[in-house]
Design an enzyme around this catalytic site. Structure first.
Site, short mmCIF file in Angstrom:
data_model
loop_
_atom_site.label_atom_id
_atom_site.label_comp_id
_atom_site.label_asym_id
_atom_site.label_seq_id
_atom_site.Cartn_x
_atom_site.Cartn_y
_atom_site.Cartn_z
N HIS A 110 0.85 -1.04 0.06
CA HIS A 110 0.06 0.21 -0.13
C HIS A 110 1.20 1.22 -0.26
O HIS A 110 1.76 1.27 0.56
CB HIS A 110 -1.23 -0.27 1.43
CG HIS A 110 0.04 -0.09 2.75
ND1 HIS A 110 0.31 -1.12 3.02
CD2 HIS A 110 0.32 1.62 3.51
CE1 HIS A 110 1.27 -0.36 3.92
NE2 HIS A 110 0.79 0.69 4.23
N ASP B 67 0.49 4.86 1.87
CA ASP B 67 0.00 5.84 3.23
C ASP B 67 -1.30 6.98 2.68
O ASP B 67 -0.64 8.26 1.67
CB ASP B 67 0.95 6.05 4.18
CG ASP B 67 1.79 4.68 4.55
OD1 ASP B 67 1.18 3.75 4.80
OD2 ASP B 67 2.33 5.86 4.79
N HIS C 194 4.53 0.63 0.12
CA HIS C 194 5.51 -0.17 1.50
C HIS C 194 4.52 -1.53 1.79
O HIS C 194 3.70 -1.76 1.68
CB HIS C 194 5.93 0.26 2.48
CG HIS C 194 5.11 1.15 2.51
ND1 HIS C 194 4.58 2.33 2.28
CD2 HIS C 194 4.60 1.14 4.06
CE1 HIS C 194 3.78 3.00 2.96
NE2 HIS C 194 3.38 2.13 4.07
N ARG D 128 5.51 6.06 13.93
CA ARG D 128 5.46 6.93 12.62
C ARG D 128 5.11 8.53 12.84
O ARG D 128 3.50 9.04 13.02
CB ARG D 128 4.97 5.96 11.79
CG ARG D 128 4.54 6.52 10.26
CD ARG D 128 4.06 5.39 9.74
NE ARG D 128 2.69 6.27 9.77
CZ ARG D 128 1.59 5.60 8.73
NH1 ARG D 128 1.48 4.72 8.20
NH2 ARG D 128 0.74 6.51 8.16
#
Ligand code: SIN
Length: 279
Positions: free
Chosen positions: A101, A103, A255, A270
């Site tokens: 996917h 983000d 990723h 993150r």
């Protein structure tokens, strides 16, 4: 490309480069920041080792790249709403990001990048894989490029983070399910706002269908693109150590967080940097 102030080594021919010998907690010169921007845009994802960053320093590093895009659905690090926890505990079976996917493609203005800092990692496993969507686009036939160039795709967060999502029985706490509503549309092929290069911009995590097509009609072509986009020659794989950082460009990479360390804890922090409308 050679850099004057940075030592950089590519991970693979597909994507990714490690930047050596830089302490991100120290003051970098303007020249170093400038070169770092080039490394980032040249390689799609950049890696740093042995960074002892406090949450404040992690946030300060992110702010050098843009405004922080606070994630609505991840649990934040206590006291730091800007930092999302990416956590898997030893008794959990599912992980966050365990599918290819990019983000925030479900946002009308998708995130520019994500800065993932490893706080606690298993001795073995828990690598992250990346794939280069410039190369994926370039390797398509001219005919398919032409077709895709006229299409837009619909993206959503609802099936992932919404109340009726496939994660409804998952082990992770849900947050702000009511905000995971609606759909957005982006071009299937985007022109990257910084590099000016074309990249494939659909992903199996959040793309639902082509605009104006049904999900059934869309599936065969999307699935072909998803298989194509992760050809080994487009990818790299990063082995984490505590203190490692990966900073990826969400507009031109995908990723995948490998879920191969059951019985062990993994904790990452993150921060997502805001982006702009894609065209
Ligand atoms: C993510 O998808 O943002 C998480 C990646 C990882 O944990 O390696």
């Amino acid at each position: 490309m050679a850099y004057d102030t940075l030592t950089v080594s590519k991970l693979t021919g597909g994507c990714g480069a490690e930047v050596h010998g830089l302490d991100l907690a120290s003051d970098l010169s303007n020249r170093q920041w400038d070169e770092l921007r080039h490394v980032f845009f040249d390689h799609g994802v950049i890696f740093f080792r042995d960074q002892q960053l406090t949450p404040e320093q992690h946030i300060a590093f992110a702010r050098r790249w843009g405004t922080i895009d606070v994630n609505k659905f991840f649990v934040p690090v206590p006291g730091y709403p800007e930092i999302a926890e990416v956590r898997k505990e030893k008794e959990q079976k599912t992980n966050i990001g365990g599918g290819w996917h990019t983000d925030h493609s479900y946002d009308a203005e998708p995130a520019m990048g994500s800065i993932l800092l490893a706080r606690e990692v298993p001795e073995e496993g828990g690598d992250t894989l990346f794939s280069n969507m410039y190369l994926a686009y370039d390797a398509l036939s001219d005919g398919l490029k032409q077709t895709l160039g006229s299409l837009r795709a619909i993206h959503s967060s609802e099936h992932v983070f919404g109340a009726k999502s496939v994660r409804s029985n998952a082990e992770r706490p849900k947050r702000n399910e009511h905000l995971a509503v609606g759909e957005v549309s982006h071009p299937v092929v985007i022109t990257h706002p910084d590099s000016g290069k074309k990249a494939l911009y659909v992903n199996s995590g959040f793309t639902l269908r082509f605009e104006g097509w049904t999900a059934d009609e869309s599936r065969p072509l999307l699935e072909m693109l998803y298989r194509h986009a992760v050809r080994p020659e487009f990818t790299c794989r990063f082995r984490w150590r505590a203190g490692s950082i990966a900073f990826w460009d969400n507009r031109c990479t995908w990723h995948y967080a490998a879920n191969d360390y059951h019985g062990h804890d993994r904790l990452m922090h993150r921060i997502t940097v805001a982006g702009s409308k894609l065209s």
